[in-house]
Design a protein around this motif. Structure first.
Motif, mmCIF file in Angstrom:
data_model
loop_
_atom_site.group_PDB
_atom_site.id
_atom_site.type_symbol
_atom_site.label_atom_id
_atom_site.label_comp_id
_atom_site.label_asym_id
_atom_site.label_seq_id
_atom_site.Cartn_x
_atom_site.Cartn_y
_atom_site.Cartn_z
ATOM 1 N N ILE A 161 22.324 12.914 -55.091
ATOM 2 C CA ILE A 161 22.924 13.946 -54.238
ATOM 3 C C ILE A 161 23.729 13.334 -53.102
ATOM 4 C CG2 ILE A 161 22.385 15.813 -52.616
ATOM 5 C CD1 ILE A 161 19.891 16.376 -54.475
ATOM 6 N N LEU A 162 23.188 12.282 -52.492
ATOM 7 C CA LEU A 162 23.836 11.678 -51.330
ATOM 8 C C LEU A 162 24.851 10.611 -51.711
ATOM 9 C CD1 LEU A 162 20.713 11.535 -49.004
ATOM 10 C CD2 LEU A 162 22.595 13.198 -48.970
ATOM 11 N N GLY A 163 24.932 10.281 -52.996
ATOM 12 C CA GLY A 163 25.969 9.368 -53.471
ATOM 13 C C GLY A 163 25.729 7.914 -53.170
ATOM 14 N N GLY A 164 24.481 7.496 -53.107
ATOM 15 C CA GLY A 164 24.190 6.091 -52.868
ATOM 16 C C GLY A 164 22.719 5.884 -52.608
ATOM 17 N N PRO A 165 22.344 4.646 -52.305
ATOM 18 C CA PRO A 165 20.928 4.355 -52.093
ATOM 19 C C PRO A 165 20.388 5.084 -50.858
ATOM 20 C CG PRO A 165 22.275 2.418 -51.634
ATOM 21 C CD PRO A 165 23.194 3.475 -52.158
ATOM 22 N N VAL A 166 19.116 5.458 -50.937
ATOM 23 C CA VAL A 166 18.455 6.090 -49.795
ATOM 24 C C VAL A 166 17.282 5.217 -49.359
ATOM 25 C CG1 VAL A 166 19.115 8.438 -50.447
ATOM 26 C CG2 VAL A 166 16.942 7.524 -51.237
ATOM 27 N N GLN B 206 15.391 18.243 -34.435
ATOM 28 C CA GLN B 206 16.190 17.337 -35.256
ATOM 29 C C GLN B 206 15.494 15.989 -35.223
ATOM 30 O OE1 GLN B 206 18.088 14.691 -35.903
ATOM 31 N NE2 GLN B 206 19.097 15.628 -37.630
ATOM 32 N N ASP B 207 15.089 15.471 -36.371
ATOM 33 C CA ASP B 207 14.283 14.259 -36.426
ATOM 34 C C ASP B 207 15.006 12.996 -35.978
ATOM 35 O OD1 ASP B 207 11.900 15.426 -37.161
ATOM 36 O OD2 ASP B 207 12.320 15.281 -39.293
ATOM 37 N N HIS B 208 16.328 12.961 -36.040
ATOM 38 C CA HIS B 208 17.048 11.764 -35.611
ATOM 39 C C HIS B 208 16.679 11.387 -34.177
ATOM 40 C CE1 HIS B 208 20.436 9.572 -33.777
ATOM 41 N NE2 HIS B 208 20.310 8.865 -34.874
ATOM 42 N N PHE B 209 16.456 12.368 -33.341
ATOM 43 C CA PHE B 209 16.085 12.105 -31.942
ATOM 44 C C PHE B 209 14.829 11.234 -31.872
ATOM 45 C CE2 PHE B 209 13.541 13.143 -28.215
ATOM 46 C CZ PHE B 209 14.431 12.886 -27.197
ATOM 47 N N TYR B 210 13.880 11.459 -32.784
ATOM 48 C CA TYR B 210 12.592 10.765 -32.733
ATOM 49 C C TYR B 210 12.584 9.436 -33.473
ATOM 50 C CZ TYR B 210 11.156 15.289 -31.059
ATOM 51 O OH TYR B 210 11.063 16.435 -30.317
ATOM 52 N N ILE B 211 13.323 9.330 -34.567
ATOM 53 C CA ILE B 211 13.244 8.099 -35.358
ATOM 54 C C ILE B 211 14.478 7.211 -35.215
ATOM 55 C CG2 ILE B 211 11.654 9.114 -37.031
ATOM 56 C CD1 ILE B 211 13.991 9.285 -38.988
ATOM 57 N N ARG B 212 15.531 7.738 -34.623
ATOM 58 C CA ARG B 212 16.783 6.999 -34.402
ATOM 59 C C ARG B 212 17.414 6.569 -35.716
ATOM 60 N NH1 ARG B 212 17.746 9.374 -30.060
ATOM 61 N NH2 ARG B 212 16.404 8.904 -28.330
ATOM 62 N N GLY B 213 18.041 5.399 -35.740
ATOM 63 C CA GLY B 213 18.739 4.972 -36.944
ATOM 64 C C GLY B 213 20.030 5.749 -37.105
ATOM 65 N N THR B 214 20.339 6.096 -38.307
ATOM 66 C CA THR B 214 21.583 6.788 -38.609
ATOM 67 C C THR B 214 21.462 8.295 -38.370
ATOM 68 O OG1 THR B 214 23.188 7.272 -40.347
ATOM 69 C CG2 THR B 214 20.916 6.946 -41.039
ATOM 70 N N THR B 215 22.582 8.912 -38.054
ATOM 71 C CA THR B 215 22.584 10.370 -37.934
ATOM 72 C C THR B 215 22.522 11.019 -39.309
ATOM 73 O OG1 THR B 215 25.002 10.387 -37.868
ATOM 74 C CG2 THR B 215 23.835 10.408 -35.749
ATOM 75 N N GLU B 216 22.742 10.233 -40.354
ATOM 76 C CA GLU B 216 22.609 10.731 -41.729
ATOM 77 C C GLU B 216 21.136 10.633 -42.131
ATOM 78 O OE1 GLU B 216 25.033 12.147 -43.746
ATOM 79 O OE2 GLU B 216 26.093 12.148 -41.826
ATOM 80 N N THR B 217 20.286 11.312 -41.379
ATOM 81 C CA THR B 217 18.854 11.328 -41.610
ATOM 82 C C THR B 217 18.461 12.695 -42.158
ATOM 83 O OG1 THR B 217 18.422 9.737 -39.844
ATOM 84 C CG2 THR B 217 16.594 11.165 -40.470
ATOM 85 N N TYR B 218 17.718 12.690 -43.247
ATOM 86 C CA TYR B 218 17.237 13.926 -43.843
ATOM 87 C C TYR B 218 15.716 13.881 -43.869
ATOM 88 C CZ TYR B 218 22.056 14.430 -45.229
ATOM 89 O OH TYR B 218 23.418 14.541 -45.200
ATOM 90 N N THR B 219 15.102 14.995 -43.601
ATOM 91 C CA THR B 219 13.652 15.090 -43.587
ATOM 92 C C THR B 219 13.181 15.902 -44.771
ATOM 93 O OG1 THR B 219 13.632 14.979 -41.177
ATOM 94 C CG2 THR B 219 11.678 15.894 -42.243
ATOM 95 N N LEU B 220 12.146 15.422 -45.432
ATOM 96 C CA LEU B 220 11.528 16.148 -46.531
ATOM 97 C C LEU B 220 10.213 16.742 -46.055
ATOM 98 C CD1 LEU B 220 11.978 13.542 -49.406
ATOM 99 C CD2 LEU B 220 13.464 15.442 -48.821
ATOM 100 N N TRP B 221 10.032 18.009 -46.268
ATOM 101 C CA TRP B 221 8.756 18.683 -46.001
ATOM 102 C C TRP B 221 8.120 18.901 -47.365
ATOM 103 C CZ3 TRP B 221 6.805 20.635 -41.252
ATOM 104 C CH2 TRP B 221 7.600 20.367 -40.145
ATOM 105 N N ILE B 222 6.935 18.339 -47.569
ATOM 106 C CA ILE B 222 6.280 18.411 -48.870
ATOM 107 C C ILE B 222 4.897 19.044 -48.689
ATOM 108 C CG2 ILE B 222 5.481 17.109 -50.871
ATOM 109 C CD1 ILE B 222 7.391 14.830 -49.978
ATOM 110 N N PRO B 223 4.727 20.299 -49.090
ATOM 111 C CA PRO B 223 3.394 20.901 -49.009
ATOM 112 C C PRO B 223 2.496 20.295 -50.075
ATOM 113 C CG PRO B 223 4.910 22.414 -50.065
ATOM 114 C CD PRO B 223 5.723 21.225 -49.619
ATOM 115 N N THR B 224 1.208 20.213 -49.785
ATOM 116 C CA THR B 224 0.284 19.645 -50.759
ATOM 117 C C THR B 224 -0.360 20.713 -51.644
ATOM 118 O OG1 THR B 224 -1.544 19.688 -49.178
ATOM 119 C CG2 THR B 224 -0.232 17.663 -49.310
ATOM 120 N N SER B 225 -0.051 21.970 -51.365
ATOM 121 C CA SER B 225 -0.542 23.067 -52.212
ATOM 122 C C SER B 225 0.282 24.314 -51.897
ATOM 123 C CB SER B 225 -2.024 23.339 -51.959
ATOM 124 O OG SER B 225 -2.220 23.900 -50.679
ATOM 125 N N ASP B 226 0.042 25.359 -52.679
ATOM 126 C CA ASP B 226 0.729 26.640 -52.419
ATOM 127 C C ASP B 226 0.262 27.206 -51.089
ATOM 128 O OD1 ASP B 226 2.064 26.452 -54.773
ATOM 129 O OD2 ASP B 226 0.669 27.720 -55.875
#
Length: 172
Positions: free
Chosen positions: A123-128, A152-172
């Motif tokens: 999706i992002l067109g390169g390595p993640v 916005q997570d970039h504020f907390y982890i810094r690095g690139t502004t091209e930062t995406y966060t995944l939210w993964i529930p462990t159940s319904d």
């Protein structure tokens, strides 16, 4: 709009969705179409990229910690995660469980799940890069004070502004 202070935003009392999440499917849609949807909507709602048994294992490990600290009803099946009714713990007690949780191998493996990495790379067109700092969001029923506010997570982890966060529930 909530009133803002100089140092931080006011808490948002309730988020009211304007529409349901639009599901995306990297197995049936082109990476270019998904990249465009991400750019237009600011998110992708993806399902089925993590093996359900891995999610079950993470949930079991987390619930084991919760049971250890009295957060679960001992008379209910542990897999259901039924709250014991105890008050939300003080910061020190909460953080002890939280530190143990973020050290779980099963929890930390989720961010590098091959299906996630492959889909996002396409999706992002390169390595993640799967950031090493994984965060868990756990709370008790009715504990609105511990609700994660929009941010916005970039504020907390810094690095690139091209930062995406995944939210993964462990159940319904």
């Amino acid at each position: 709009m909530p009133e803002m202070t100089k140092d931080r935003s006011a808490l948002i009392e309730a988020l009211v969705p304007h529409a349901a999440f639009a599901p995306s499917d990297p197995r049936g849609e082109t990476p270019a179409a998904l990249a465009q949807r991400l750019a237009d909507s600011g998110y992708l709602f993806l399902r089925g990229l993590v093996d359900p048994s891995a999610l079950t294992a993470v949930r079991a490990d987390i619930l084991e910690l919760c049971a250890r600290d009295g957060w679960l009803d001992p008379d209910a099946p542990r897999s259901q995660g039924v709250w014991s009714g105890m008050p939300f713990p003080d910061h020190q007690t909460y953080m002890r469980l939280y530190r143990d949780l973020i050290r779980l191998d099963s929890f930390n493996r989720l961010s590098a799940t091959p299906g996630l990495i492959a889909a996002l790379s396409a999706i992002l067109g390169g390595p993640v890069f799967a950031h090493r700092r994984n965060i868990a969001r756990i709370s008790f029923p009715g504990n609105a004070a511990a609700t994660t506010q929009p941010h916005q997570d970039h504020f907390y982890i810094r690095g690139t502004t091209e930062t995406y966060t995944l939210w993964i529930p462990t159940s319904d």
